[in-house]
Design a protein around this motif. Structure first.
Motif, PDB file in Angstrom:
ATOM      1  N   LYS A  27       0.849  -1.185   0.000  1.00  0.00           N
ATOM      2  CA  LYS A  27       0.000   0.000   0.000  1.00  0.00           C
ATOM      3  C   LYS A  27       0.891   1.244   0.000  1.00  0.00           C
ATOM      4  N   ASN A  80      -8.769   8.187  -9.333  1.00  0.00           N
ATOM      5  CA  ASN A  80      -8.623   6.773  -8.996  1.00  0.00           C
ATOM      6  C   ASN A  80      -8.551   5.995 -10.297  1.00  0.00           C
ATOM      7  N   THR A  96      -5.347   2.476  -7.869  1.00  0.00           N
ATOM      8  CA  THR A  96      -4.371   3.541  -7.627  1.00  0.00           C
ATOM      9  C   THR A  96      -5.075   4.873  -7.431  1.00  0.00           C
ATOM     10  N   VAL A 107      -3.321   1.887  -3.705  1.00  0.00           N
ATOM     11  CA  VAL A 107      -4.111   2.023  -2.482  1.00  0.00           C
ATOM     12  C   VAL A 107      -4.792   0.718  -2.076  1.00  0.00           C
ATOM     13  N   HIS A 108      -4.962  -0.193  -3.033  1.00  0.00           N
ATOM     14  CA  HIS A 108      -5.645  -1.456  -2.737  1.00  0.00           C
ATOM     15  C   HIS A 108      -5.430  -2.403  -3.909  1.00  0.00           C
ATOM     16  N   TRP A 109      -5.620  -3.698  -3.676  1.00  0.00           N
ATOM     17  CA  TRP A 109      -5.580  -4.685  -4.756  1.00  0.00           C
ATOM     18  C   TRP A 109      -6.457  -5.861  -4.369  1.00  0.00           C
ATOM     19  N   SER A 110      -6.877  -6.616  -5.385  1.00  0.00           N
ATOM     20  CA  SER A 110      -7.711  -7.799  -5.149  1.00  0.00           C
ATOM     21  C   SER A 110      -7.452  -8.820  -6.257  1.00  0.00           C
TER      22      SER A 110
END
Length: 118
Positions: A27, A80, A96, A107-110
């Protein structure tokens, strides 16, 4: 018995979680650094818009100019972006934030896949 069940769950679930996200991804890492690491780990960008007439807006122009085709979409108001990657049968979606590529941060991932994987 309960301890054995917990151990079994950990042995089955933890490897799945570990495979879902690249070990090097963090992050607040810069997008440029994250992208280099992902490519090194054999994640391939998915060109979600290869077969459509998607109208580029905002930072998408800059991404396309630098041949970063993995963007799914980027918002204009808060900058974003959703980036898509694949490796074998796995998918990786990276979120992002940032108005310019050099300032974009993860900022995040999945492990979410796009509707169609090209």
């Amino acid at each position: 018995m309960i301890a054995t069940q917990r151990l079994l769950i950990l042995c089955v679930v933890l490897p799945l979680i570990a495979n879902a996200a690249p070990a090097a991804l963090q992050k607040d890492m810069s997008f440029i650094t994250a992208r280099k690491l992902l490519l090194k780990e054999k994640w391939k960008p998915i060109n979600v818009h290869a077969h459509d007439d998607y109208a580029l807006m905002g930072v998408e122009h800059e991404l396309a100019k630098r041949n970063f085709k993995e963007f799914d979409s980027c918002s204009i108001d808060y900058s974003n972006c959703i980036m898509r990657y694949k490796r074998g049968g796995e998918c990786l979606t990276v979120f992002t934030i940032g108005e310019k590529i050099k300032y974009m941060k993860v900022v995040h991932w999945s492990d979410e896949c796009p509707t169609e994987v090209y």
